[in-house]
Design a protein around this motif. Structure first.
Motif, short mmCIF file in Angstrom:
data_model
loop_
_atom_site.label_atom_id
_atom_site.label_comp_id
_atom_site.label_asym_id
_atom_site.label_seq_id
_atom_site.Cartn_x
_atom_site.Cartn_y
_atom_site.Cartn_z
N GLY A 1 53.53 87.25 7.39
CA GLY A 1 53.76 87.47 5.96
C GLY A 1 54.96 86.69 5.48
O GLY A 1 56.07 87.21 5.37
N ALA B 1 48.63 85.46 9.81
CA ALA B 1 49.06 86.85 9.98
C ALA B 1 50.58 87.00 9.84
O ALA B 1 51.11 88.09 10.04
CB ALA B 1 48.61 87.37 11.34
N LYS C 1 56.62 88.13 2.60
CA LYS C 1 57.01 89.53 2.76
C LYS C 1 58.46 89.71 2.34
O LYS C 1 59.35 89.01 2.82
CB LYS C 1 56.80 89.92 4.23
N SER D 1 47.63 92.78 12.64
CA SER D 1 49.02 92.39 12.53
C SER D 1 49.56 91.93 13.87
O SER D 1 48.89 92.04 14.90
CB SER D 1 49.84 93.58 12.00
N THR E 1 53.08 91.57 9.22
CA THR E 1 52.37 91.74 7.95
C THR E 1 53.08 92.78 7.09
O THR E 1 53.94 93.51 7.57
CB THR E 1 50.93 92.21 8.20
N GLN F 1 44.75 96.90 8.81
CA GLN F 1 45.02 95.47 8.82
C GLN F 1 45.35 95.00 10.24
O GLN F 1 45.87 95.75 11.06
CB GLN F 1 46.13 95.07 7.84
#
Lengths: 371, 130
Positions: A260, A258, A263, A85, A72, A83
């Protein structure tokens, strides 16, 4: 075997202790699993989760270093927020599922699974940039108590110096509990409104007994791993080591959300996960129910037909639901079999038990996000 | 602590066997039931099935575990408690009477490690450390 700071308290309360991840933990207390489960759904229950591990990643560059290991994007975490992760290996297999807390601009607390403390610490030390300076394993410093149930906020209000009832879901604050400094986080594993309290281990017995005493008017019960398991399965939460492991990737574990994908910074496993996602055709983790009868449990082989046929998958978690007439759980099967309403058969001690697939959340009325 | 009746014998695996001539009734003790917690499922054999003493004749499943049931004598199953099979959660209410599991014809030797009531009582006291 290891014991938490609350071991003697559990014995005094008449808990049945069992080995779990190298720790001697309470599986249930005299009230029993059904009563404990219902207490969390209706009132408030306490769980000793001190066996879990805690790491701190702090110092200049902590955010970037952490971000390169987790799936994440921790850069979006504001102060006082948390969060869920994943820590993945280079091949995309899941090393652990964790909760990350942002304590300050450059300081994070990470809660990891008890069974993975040593493995994760080794991973961080080997793979995180600047680990020598940034990383510390603070697991032995902390005890952890989970207070879970619709009345959990009322109970905490009685013993916290500050108003913790207004902490939003997946946020946390520092607070004094009966004079003891603690980190109080609005997180949990039950689907009910609840809090997880991180505190110095030596204070745990006093805080636990204080919670039991102040919680009497709410019908509080101490709850063990048995109830923890039935509660989390009912709301579709996975357990590392059963529903996911190093040999499963997030997409076949119901945890694609979960990862990303947007990202901006690279993280360990990212390439492999992109490739897995692009290729598709992976198994799915789906929920199932079955009728009164032998319980399909973790490891039981799944078939697509009632007799003969080839194995198509495996049960990853399975328990009698707390009403004790239905069995519920999760299984990992190819996508075509995972469509809701599909009948499958599970081999339980040589006989085939019928299961029907459905969404992983069986109980939808949990109070976790209320208020 | 429950009094264990002298009208039957007990095993270290917490079964009881009440013998009357050539036939016997077999069940599990209240200690076993207490240790198990909520019982969710029972697997019992069909009438006619034959077992040697010490063999597993079925299983009792609780919320957390599955335990084997061991035959206390060489025997042939004559009757199975169908009411209990349909409602295994009822086992806890009366494991020594209404909660009987199977009725058998004893065909050979009794298990050599059967305990008298007083010895079983002592055995479980040691087990729990009380």
């Amino acid at each position: 075997m290891k014991r938490t700071a609350l071991f003697e308290v559990h014995e005094q309360l008449g808990a049945r202790m069992v080995p779990f991840a190298g720790w001697e933990m309470p599986v249930q207390y005299p009230a029993g699993l059904l009563a404990e489960h219902q207490c969390v759904r209706q009132n408030v229950g306490l769980f000793d989760v001190s066996h879990m591990g805690e790491f701190r990643v702090a110092g200049r560059g902590a955010e970037a270093a952490l971000n390169a290991l987790l799936t994440t994007d921790v850069s979006i975490l504001s102060l006082g927020s948390a969060q869920y992760s994943l820590l993945c290996a280079d091949d995309g297999g899941i090393l652990d599922d964790v909760i990350v807390y942002r304590e300050s601009q450059d300081a994070f607390l990470i809660c990891v699974n008890a069974a993975n403390i040593e493995k994760d610490a080794r991973w961080f030390r080997e793979r995180m940039q600047g680990a020598d300076r940034l990383f510390s394993d603070v697991s032995s410093f902390y005890a952890q108590i989970a207070v879970q149930g619709p009345r959990s906020a009322e109970l905490l209000a009685k013993i916290c110096a500050s108003d913790v009832s207004r902490i939003a879901y997946y946020h946390f604050t520092e607070a004094k509990i009966l004079g003891v400094p603690a980190l109080v986080s609005r997180t949990g594993y039950t689907g009910e409104r609840g809090y997880e309290i991180y505190l110095e281990a030596s204070h745990a017995p006093a805080i636990w007994m204080g919670l039991l005493e102040q919680g009497r008017m709410f019908g509080v019960l101490p709850c063990g791993l048995g109830a923890r398991d039935t509660l989390r399965i009912e709301v579709g939460f996975s357990l590392y080591g059963q529903d996911m492991s190093e040999s499963t990737h997030p997409y076949e574990s119901g945890l694609g959300w979960a990862v990303g994908e947007e990202k901006a910074v690279p993280f360990v496993g990212q390439e492999a996960l992109r490739s897995i996602r692009a290729k598709g055709q992976y198994h799915r983790l789906t929920g199932f129910v079955s009728d009164k009868g032998a319980v399909p449990r973790a490891g039981a082989v799944v078939y697509g037909v009632e007799e003969g046929g080839e194995p198509i998958g495996v049960v990853t978690s399975g328990v009698p639901s707390p009403t004790l007439t239905l069995r519920i759980g999760f299984c990992r099967v190819p996508e075509t079999f995972a469509r809701p309403g599909t009948d499958l058969w599970v081999d339980v001690r040589g006989k085939r038990v019928k299961i029907t697939t459905q969404h992983r959340v069986f109980y939808k009325r949990g109070s976790a996000r209320e208020g | 602590m429950t009094d264990y009746s002298a009208d039957r014998k007990y095993t270290k695996e917490h079964e009881w066997i009440a013998i009357s001539g050539e036939t016997a009734t077999v069940g599990v003790t209240s200690y076993a039931v207490e240790q198990l917690g909520d019982v969710v499922h029972l697997e019992l054999p069909e009438p006619g099935a034959q077992f040697k003493a010490g063999a597993s004749f079925g299983t009792v499943e609780s919320t957390k575990t599955v335990s084997d049931l061991y035959m206390p004598a060489d025997a042939e199953v004559v009757e199975v408690n169908k009411v209990l099979l349909a409602s295994p959660e009822e086992l806890a209410s009366d494991p020594h009477n209404k909660g009987w599991l199977i009725k058998v014809k004893v065909t050979g030797a009794l298990s050599s490690s059967l305990l008298e009531a007083a010895d079983y009582q002592r055995y479980i006291e040691e087990d729990t450390g009380h």
